[in-house]
Design an enzyme around this catalytic site. Structure first.
Site, PDB file in Angstrom:
ATOM      1  N   HIS A  69       3.517  -7.848  28.130  1.00 13.99           N
ATOM      2  CA  HIS A  69       2.633  -7.017  28.539  1.00 13.99           C
ATOM      3  C   HIS A  69       2.622  -5.609  27.943  1.00 13.99           C
ATOM      4  O   HIS A  69       3.796  -5.061  28.024  1.00 13.99           O
ATOM      5  CB  HIS A  69       2.556  -6.938  30.272  1.00 13.99           C
ATOM      6  N   SER A  82      -6.420  -7.105  27.629  1.00 12.59           N
ATOM      7  CA  SER A  82      -5.710  -5.913  28.262  1.00 12.59           C
ATOM      8  C   SER A  82      -6.549  -4.501  28.149  1.00 12.59           C
ATOM      9  O   SER A  82      -6.708  -3.808  29.107  1.00 12.59           O
ATOM     10  CB  SER A  82      -4.477  -5.706  27.636  1.00 12.59           C
ATOM     11  N   ALA A 120      -2.370  -6.311  38.166  1.00 11.13           N
ATOM     12  CA  ALA A 120      -3.678  -6.609  38.108  1.00 11.13           C
ATOM     13  C   ALA A 120      -4.672  -5.701  38.182  1.00 11.13           C
ATOM     14  O   ALA A 120      -4.749  -5.384  39.532  1.00 11.13           O
ATOM     15  CB  ALA A 120      -3.996  -8.260  38.842  1.00 11.13           C
TER      16      ALA A 120
END
Length: 173
Positions: A69, A82, A120
């Site tokens: 990530h 993303s 999130a």
């Protein structure tokens, strides 16, 4: 008419990975392993199965997934998912001082935990993200590792919902 579960359940592994391999950031292995759990009859069932695959993976594999990530607010090459998620949360529109604070906190967080801060960010604002980062950096590594994985599951759920909305998938079939 959209794709049906019957059709998805008949896909070869390559098509399944091509479609769902980006749900978990740079981790197509999740889609490959969940393909073996077919048949599916709902998004909830598919999401539960993908989350279960990640939860049952060894810590090294989970850590690699977390490290895949990007830092929130980083000006790096982001996946389409993303980039869209961060834009919706207002990170791209943050003033320079806010971005610098976010970058500094990200560096501290990654230094402490060994993986980037994951949240999130759908339905969040830049201020909420900063506040959550400040709160979670105070956790111990075990607590934060679990928290980061929970956020990954939420992100995957949102991405599955988006795919469903784009395809207008029918729940019958």
């Amino acid at each position: 008419m959209g794709v049906t579960w019957e059709e998805i359940n008949q896909w070869k592994v390559e098509q399944f990975i091509d479609t769902f391999g980006t749900i978990y950031e740079h981790s197509p292995w999740v889609a490959e392993l969940v393909w073996e759990k077919k048949p599916f009859s709902s998004w909830e069932q598919l999401h539960t199965a993908t989350s279960s695959i990640v939860a049952s993976a060894d810590e090294e594999r989970q850590l690699k997934l977390l490290r895949n990530h990007p830092d929130l607010g980083a000006r790096l090459e982001l996946t389409d998912h993303s980039q869209h998620e961060q834009q919706r949360a207002g990170i791209a529109a943050m003033h320079e001082a806010g971005l610098e604070e976010l970058r500094q906190l990200n560096r501290e967080y990654t230094g402490k935990f060994g993986f980037p801060f994951i949240m999130a960010v759908r339905h969040s604002t830049a201020d909420l993200i900063l506040n959550e980062l400040k709160r979670r950096i105070q956790l111990d590594r075990e607590q934060e590792f679990k928290a980061a994985l929970q956020e990954v599951y939420k992100i995957a759920g949102f991405r599955l919902q988006d795919w469903n909305a784009e395809q207008l998938l029918t729940e019958q079939g």
